[in-house]
Design a protein around this motif. Structure first.
Motif, PDB file in Angstrom:
ATOM      1  N   ILE A 146      11.811   0.206  -3.269  1.00 58.97           N
ATOM      2  CA  ILE A 146      10.545  -0.065  -2.591  1.00 58.97           C
ATOM      3  C   ILE A 146       9.737   1.224  -2.493  1.00 58.97           C
ATOM      4  O   ILE A 146      10.293   2.323  -2.587  1.00 58.97           O
ATOM      5  N   GLU A 149       6.927   2.281   2.401  1.00 57.04           N
ATOM      6  CA  GLU A 149       7.660   1.193   3.051  1.00 57.04           C
ATOM      7  C   GLU A 149       8.981   1.699   3.644  1.00 57.04           C
ATOM      8  O   GLU A 149       9.427   1.188   4.674  1.00 57.04           O
ATOM      9  N   SER A 150       9.597   2.684   3.003  1.00 65.48           N
ATOM     10  CA  SER A 150      10.770   3.327   3.615  1.00 65.48           C
ATOM     11  C   SER A 150      10.371   3.996   4.917  1.00 65.48           C
ATOM     12  O   SER A 150      11.096   3.938   5.923  1.00 65.48           O
ATOM     13  N   GLU A 189       7.850   3.104   6.863  1.00 68.29           N
ATOM     14  CA  GLU A 189       7.578   2.044   7.834  1.00 68.29           C
ATOM     15  C   GLU A 189       8.890   1.471   8.386  1.00 68.29           C
ATOM     16  O   GLU A 189       8.966   1.104   9.566  1.00 68.29           O
ATOM     17  N   ALA A 190       9.915   1.419   7.538  1.00 63.59           N
ATOM     18  CA  ALA A 190      11.210   0.910   7.996  1.00 63.59           C
ATOM     19  C   ALA A 190      11.811   1.830   9.051  1.00 63.59           C
ATOM     20  O   ALA A 190      12.416   1.370  10.026  1.00 63.59           O
ATOM     21  N   TRP A 197      14.866   3.922   0.532  1.00 64.47           N
ATOM     22  CA  TRP A 197      15.242   2.666  -0.117  1.00 64.47           C
ATOM     23  C   TRP A 197      14.842   2.761  -1.581  1.00 64.47           C
ATOM     24  O   TRP A 197      13.691   3.072  -1.916  1.00 64.47           O
ATOM     25  N   GLN A 252       3.077   5.323  -2.797  1.00 66.77           N
ATOM     26  CA  GLN A 252       3.137   3.945  -3.300  1.00 66.77           C
ATOM     27  C   GLN A 252       4.160   3.770  -4.418  1.00 66.77           C
ATOM     28  O   GLN A 252       4.287   2.669  -4.972  1.00 66.77           O
TER      29      GLN A 252
END
Length: 328
Positions: free
Chosen positions: A113, A117-118, A120-121, A110, A151
């Motif tokens: 972000i 977080e990518s 985690e997605a 993504w 991060q």
């Protein structure tokens, strides 16, 4: 049963022929003319589980089209294709859980972000077991040195950082087959080395099957053990990479350091010489002279300080194959 089986696999693209100018545009409205391009033409091959296969070919040979059919993005025009005994197009959801796909310079992260977080997605999308996800995440972060960029948003990463993060992402769900289409294009040598080492480790130690297309021949030599050579959409060769070099690499190189006493061509008239200030490079055809013969000739013609015999690189072999394919 073979992991991948292709029998007469064909992909034909239809293109609309338009004549130039206004008259041509009006004519195409009345009668449309079409031409067909066979991107993949009756390709047949098989691949075993755990194998590492390089798909080699010049631009337009059909490599990317073949990869997209294997993934399930494109539907073949003809022939039969099975992976794990199933048609990739008919069992898409189940099949996607078994594969990882990386297209060079086309990120799956993504964009706005942080990388973590990518990741985690992906955990949510694939409904991964938390323990398995954490295990795989630790593995890719350590082996690909991703900790400093977790991060950071994908848009702030360099091309090399983004490609390593992309490869790490596809391993979060433990794929059994990895499809790579030009994964190291545009990368610097350190990033290429890290990616090659990681993929090789996943193949040899974890049994992940690899299908790779690349114009970087170092990728092919360092990752793959088998080759599928395409020329104009057809299979030119399928087999072991070492056998490919043996069959088509008929020229070897003898490098001699030391003072020349006489011309080696008195013993090997067909050999070619390249003389440099401190060495002589002699190329010879193995069908005419053996390496032992050439070493004996060199001993007669030079005060040898050092001597090496080298096989041609995969770049020479592939160039020769492309030339042969074009001639056919």
């Amino acid at each position: 049963m073979a992991l991948i089986t292709a029998e007469g696999l064909t992909k034909i693209y239809r293109q609309n022929l338009k004549q130039p100018g206004l008259r041509g545009a009006l004519k195409s409205l009345v009668k449309t003319e079409w031409t067909e391009k066979r991107a993949v033409d009756a390709v047949s091959f098989s691949m075993e589980e755990g194998e590492s296969l390089a798909c080699i070919g010049e631009n337009g040979a059909g490599k990317s089209t073949l990869i997209k059919m294997l993934v399930g993005i494109l539907t073949p025009t003809g022939g039969r294709l099975t992976v794990y005994g199933q048609n990739p197009m008919e069992h898409h959801a189940d099949y996607l859980r078994k594969i990882g796909v990386v297209f060079g310079q086309k990120t799956s992260l993504w964009w706005d972000i942080p990388v973590i977080e990518s990741y985690e997605a992906v955990k949510v999308l694939y409904k991964l077991d938390p323990a398995l996800y954490e295990k795989n995440k630790r593995m890719v972060v350590e082996l690909l040195d991703l900790e400093p960029i977790l991060q950071s948003p994908a848009r702030r990463l360099s091309l090399g950082q983004r490609m390593k993060a992309d490869i790490g992402l596809v391993f979060l769900h433990s794929p059994r087959i990895l499809y790579l289409d030009e994964p190291t294009i545009g990368l610097d040598i350190n990033v290429k080395f890290a990616i090659r080492q990681f993929i090789r480790k996943m193949n040899q130690e974890n049994g992940v099957s690899v299908v790779l297309t690349s114009h970087d021949l170092d990728d092919i030599e360092q990752i793959c053990e088998h080759a599928l050579v395409l020329s104009k959409g057809r299979v030119f060769y399928h087999g072991a990479l070492d056998a490919l070099k043996e069959n088509y690499a008929t020229v070897r190189r003898l490098t001699v350091r030391g003072r020349r006493l006489s011309d080696i061509r008195q013993f090997a008239p067909e050999a070619s010489l390249g003389e440099e200030p401190h060495k002589t490079v002699i190329q010879f055809d193995t069908a005419q002279y053996s390496a032992r013969q050439m070493l004996d000739f060199a001993a007669r013609c030079y005060e040898i300080e050092d001597v090496t015999v080298e096989d041609p690189g995969i770049d020479y072999v592939v160039s020769k194959i492309f030339t042969m394919g074009a001639a056919k």
